[in-house]
Write an enzyme that holds these catalytic residues in place. Structure first.
Site, PDB file in Angstrom:
ATOM      1  CE  LYS A  78      14.529  41.712 -58.214  1.00 43.29           C
ATOM      2  NZ  LYS A  78      13.568  41.185 -59.215  1.00 43.29           N
ATOM      3  CB  SER A 153      11.349  44.265 -60.342  1.00 41.72           C
ATOM      4  OG  SER A 153      11.614  42.874 -60.269  1.00 41.72           O
ATOM      5  CB  SER A 177      11.478  41.048 -62.846  1.00 41.01           C
ATOM      6  OG  SER A 177      10.463  41.952 -62.569  1.00 41.01           O
TER       7      SER A 177
HETATM    8  N1  GLN Z   1       6.949  44.098 -64.292  1.00 42.85           N
HETATM    9  C1  GLN Z   1       6.163  43.031 -63.781  1.00 42.85           C
HETATM   10  C2  GLN Z   1       5.375  43.497 -62.584  1.00 42.85           C
HETATM   11  O1  GLN Z   1       5.455  44.628 -62.278  1.00 42.85           O
HETATM   12  C3  GLN Z   1       7.019  41.859 -63.462  1.00 42.85           C
HETATM   13  C4  GLN Z   1       7.677  41.931 -62.161  1.00 42.85           C
HETATM   14  C5  GLN Z   1       8.548  40.744 -61.880  1.00 42.85           C
HETATM   15  O2  GLN Z   1       8.770  39.904 -62.744  1.00 42.85           O
HETATM   16  N2  GLN Z   1       9.011  40.662 -60.645  1.00 42.85           N
HETATM   17  O3  GLN Z   1       4.688  42.758 -61.982  1.00 42.85           O
END
Ligand code: GLN
Length: 486
Positions: A78, A153, A177
Site C-alpha cells: 500500500k 482505503s 480498510s
Molecule cells: N473507511 C474508514 C474511514 O474512512 C476506514 C479507513 C481505514 O481503515 N484506513 O475512515
C-alpha cells in the site's frame, strides 16, 4: 508451468523442489500486470525491474538453502508504507513526489524474507475512505465487475490480489480498510491485534487505531505472511514485546467445542439479505464441524461508528499537521509570507475528504467541545472494549458480516459522506478495542459480487482466529477469483 492460479504455499513447494524459480514467478506476474492493470488500476507505482532483481536474489537464497517460507513469492505494498527512494504518496497531491529516505519496518521485513516487491498500490487519500475514489490518482476498479468500487482505503492492495496481479499485498486498517476491501474482492484480509505489527514508517492516519496487515487468497497464505510481519520493533513505542508464534502451525486443529459468539447487534435492519444468509450458512458450517454457536450481546455496537469518527478524525487532525509545505509535502508557489504559504500549501495539497476529516477532528478537539465530543468518545471506546472483554469471557471467537452491503457502484456514495461512513459499521469496533479481526469470502451475491464474513478474536488471539477461518474456508469451499479475460 501455470503459476498465477497457485497459492503462495504451493509456489513455495515448487520453488523448494527447484521446479520453478522466483524469476519465473515474477515474470508471470509482470505479464499479468501488463495485461490487466490498464483496466483495474491497482498500482500507482510499479517497481518491476527491481522486482526481477529481488527475484534473482531470492533464487540465490534458495540455491544456498537460506530461504524462509515466503522467499521468492512477490508482494505489493500500500502506498502509505515508506519505501526507500521509491515514491510513497498516500495517493495525495501533498506527497506526489515524496521519496522516503528509509524503509518502513514492514517493508524491511518483507525484503529480509526475500519477497520481490512489485510496486505500490492505490488507496484512498491518506487512507481516508471506503472506495479508493478519494485517491489523487483516480480509483481502482473491482476486478469482479469494473463498474463497482474495490472498497477502501486499501482498495488497490485488495484488487491486485483478486486480479491475480500478485499473490500477496499489504494494507493498513484504521476502521476497516483491510477487511472491507477484502470482503468486496473475495479474498482474505487480516487486521492484527494493535501492536502486533510495527507501524514504524507507515504514514499515520489515526495512531491509536492504525494496524498493518496482509491480504492473500486464502487463510494459510495469509497466516504465512502474518508470521513475516509480526515482530517486535524497538523503533516503535506501541510495538508489543515478546515472541510471536508461527501462525501456520495454528492451522488444521479440530474446532470441535469452539465457542462461536454471534452478536445480535450486527444483524441490523439495513443488512443485505444475501449477506445475512451467507453468514448464517457460515455459522451452520461451523456448527457442523462441532462448534457451539452462542448468542451474545455487544450492547454498545451502535455507538461504534460515531465513536470511531470522533477518535479517528481527532487523531487525523493532529497527524496531518506535519504537512505544512516546510518539513513535508507540497509547497505552494508565489506566496509572500509564511502563514499564506502554510494555508495555500494545505489548501492545494489535500483533497476534500482529508480536509473534511481535519475540520471534524479539529472541532472535536477544540476548547469547549473537547469534553462533549472527544472525551466522551474515549469513554464510549472504553465501553466498547469492555463489551468485547465480557463477550470473550463466554466465547472464543465472534462471527459477523464484514460489511452491510456488497461492493457498490462508482459515484454511489462519494457525494454523501455519511452513507460512505456507514460501510464501516461492522469493522470499526475491532480497531477501537484493539483486537484482531479478519474477513474471508463467504459466497457470492446474485449479481456475482463477493460477500465477506468477519471473525473477531480476543487480543493476541490470532491463532484461534486463523484456525477457525481455516476450518471454515475448507467447509465453505472457494469462490474462486474473477477471470478478467485478457
Ligand atoms: N473507511 C474508514 C474511514 O474512512 C476506514 C479507513 C481505514 O481503515 N484506513 O475512515
Amino acid at each position: 508451468m501455470e503459476i498465477l492460479n497457485r497459492s503462495a504455499l504451493e509456489l513455495r513447494d515448487l520453488l523448494d523442489k527447484r521446479e520453478i524459480s522466483s524469476r519465473d514467478i515474477v515474470e508471470a506476474y509482470i505479464k499479468r500486470i501488463e495485461a490487466v492493470e490498464p483496466r483495474v488500476n491497482s498500482f500507482v507505482t510499479l517497481t518491476l525491474e527491481e522486482a526481477l532483481k529481488d527475484a534473482d536474489r531470492a533464487d540465490e537464497m534458495i540455491k544456498n538453502n537460506t530461504q524462509t517460507v515466503l522467499t521468492g513469492i512477490p508482494i505489493a505494498l500500500k502506498d502509505n508504507m515508506s519505501t526507500y527512494h521509491v515514491k510513497t504518496t498516500c495517493c495525495s497531491k501533498m506527497l506526489e513526489n515524496y521519496l522516503p529516505p528509509f524503509d518502513a519496518t514492514v517493508v524491511k521485513l518483507v525484503k529480509e524474507a526475500g519477497m520481490p516487491i512489485l510496486g505500490k498500490t492505490n488507496m484512498d487519500e491518506f487512507a481516508m475512505g471506503s472506495s479508493t475514489e478519494t485517491s489523487y490518482f483516480g480509483p481502482t476498479k473491482n476486478p469482479w465487475n469494473l463498474d463497482y468500487v474495490p472498497g477502501g482505503s486499501s482498495g488497490g492492495s485488495a484488487a491486485s490480489v483478486a486480479a491475480r496481479e500478485t499473490p500477496f499485498s499489504l494494507g493498513s486498517d484504521t476502521g476497516g480498510s483491510i477487511r472491507q476491501p477484502a470482503a468486496f474482492n473475495g479474498i482474505v484480509g487480516i487486521k492484527p491485534t494493535y501492536g502486533l505489527v510495527s507501524r514504524y514508517g507507515v504514514l499515520p492516519f489515526a495512531s491509536s487505531l492504525d494496524q498493518v496487515g496482509p491480504f492473500a487468497r486464502n487463510v494459510a497464505d495469509s497466516a504465512a505472511l502474518l508470521s513475516v510481519l509480526a515482530k517486535h520493533d524497538s523503533l516503535e513505542t506501541t510495538s508489543l514485546k515478546g515472541p510471536r508464534p508461527d501462525y501456520l502451525n495454528a492451522l488444521g486443529r479440530d474446532i470441535k467445542g469452539l465457542k462461536v459468539g454471534v452478536p445480535k447487534e450486527f444483524f441490523i435492519d439495513g443488512l443485505n439479505k444475501e449477506i445475512e444468509a451467507a453468514v448464517k450458512k457460515a455459522l451452520d458450517a461451523l456448527k457442523a464441524l462441532g462448534a457451539e454457536i452462542i448468542d451474545i450481546c455487544l450492547p454498545h455496537s451502535d455507538k461504534a461508528l460515531a465513536t470511531y469518527y470522533l477518535v479517528a478524525t481527532a487523531e487525523c487532525s493532529s497527524n496531518m499537521a506535519r504537512f505544512d509545505g516546510v518539513r513535508f509535502g507540497h509547497r505552494s508557489e508565489n506566496v509572500k509570507d509564511s502563514v499564506t504559504m502554510f494555508k495555500h500549501s494545505r489548501a492545494e495539497g489535500f483533497g476534500p475528504e482529508v480536509k473534511r476529516r481535519i475540520m471534524l477532528g479539529t472541532y472535536a478537539l477544540s476548547a469547549g467541545y473537547y469534553d462533549a465530543y472527544y472525551l466522551k468518545a474515549l469513554k464510549v471506546r472504553r465501553l466498547i472494549k469492555e463489551d468485547f472483554d465480557q463477550a470473550f469471557s463466554q466465547v472464543d471467537v465472534i462471527v459477523t458480516p464484514t460489511t452491510p452491503s456488497t461492493a457498490f457502484k462508482f459515484g454511489e456514495k462519494v457525494q454523501d459522506p455519511v452513507s460512505m461512513y456507514l460501510s464501516d459499521v461492522f469493522t470499526t469496533t475491532a480497531n477501537l478495542a484493539g483486537i484482531p479481526a479478519l474477513s474471508m469470502p463467504a459466497g457470492l451475491s446474485s449479481n456475482n459480487l463477493p460477500i465477506g464474513v468477519q471473525i473477531f478474536a480476543p487480543r493476541l488471539g490470532e491463532e484461534i482466529m486463523l484456525n477457525a477461518a481455516f476450518a471454515l474456508e475448507k467447509a465453505l469451499g472457494s469462490i474462486g477469483l474473477p477471470t478478467l479475460e485478457v
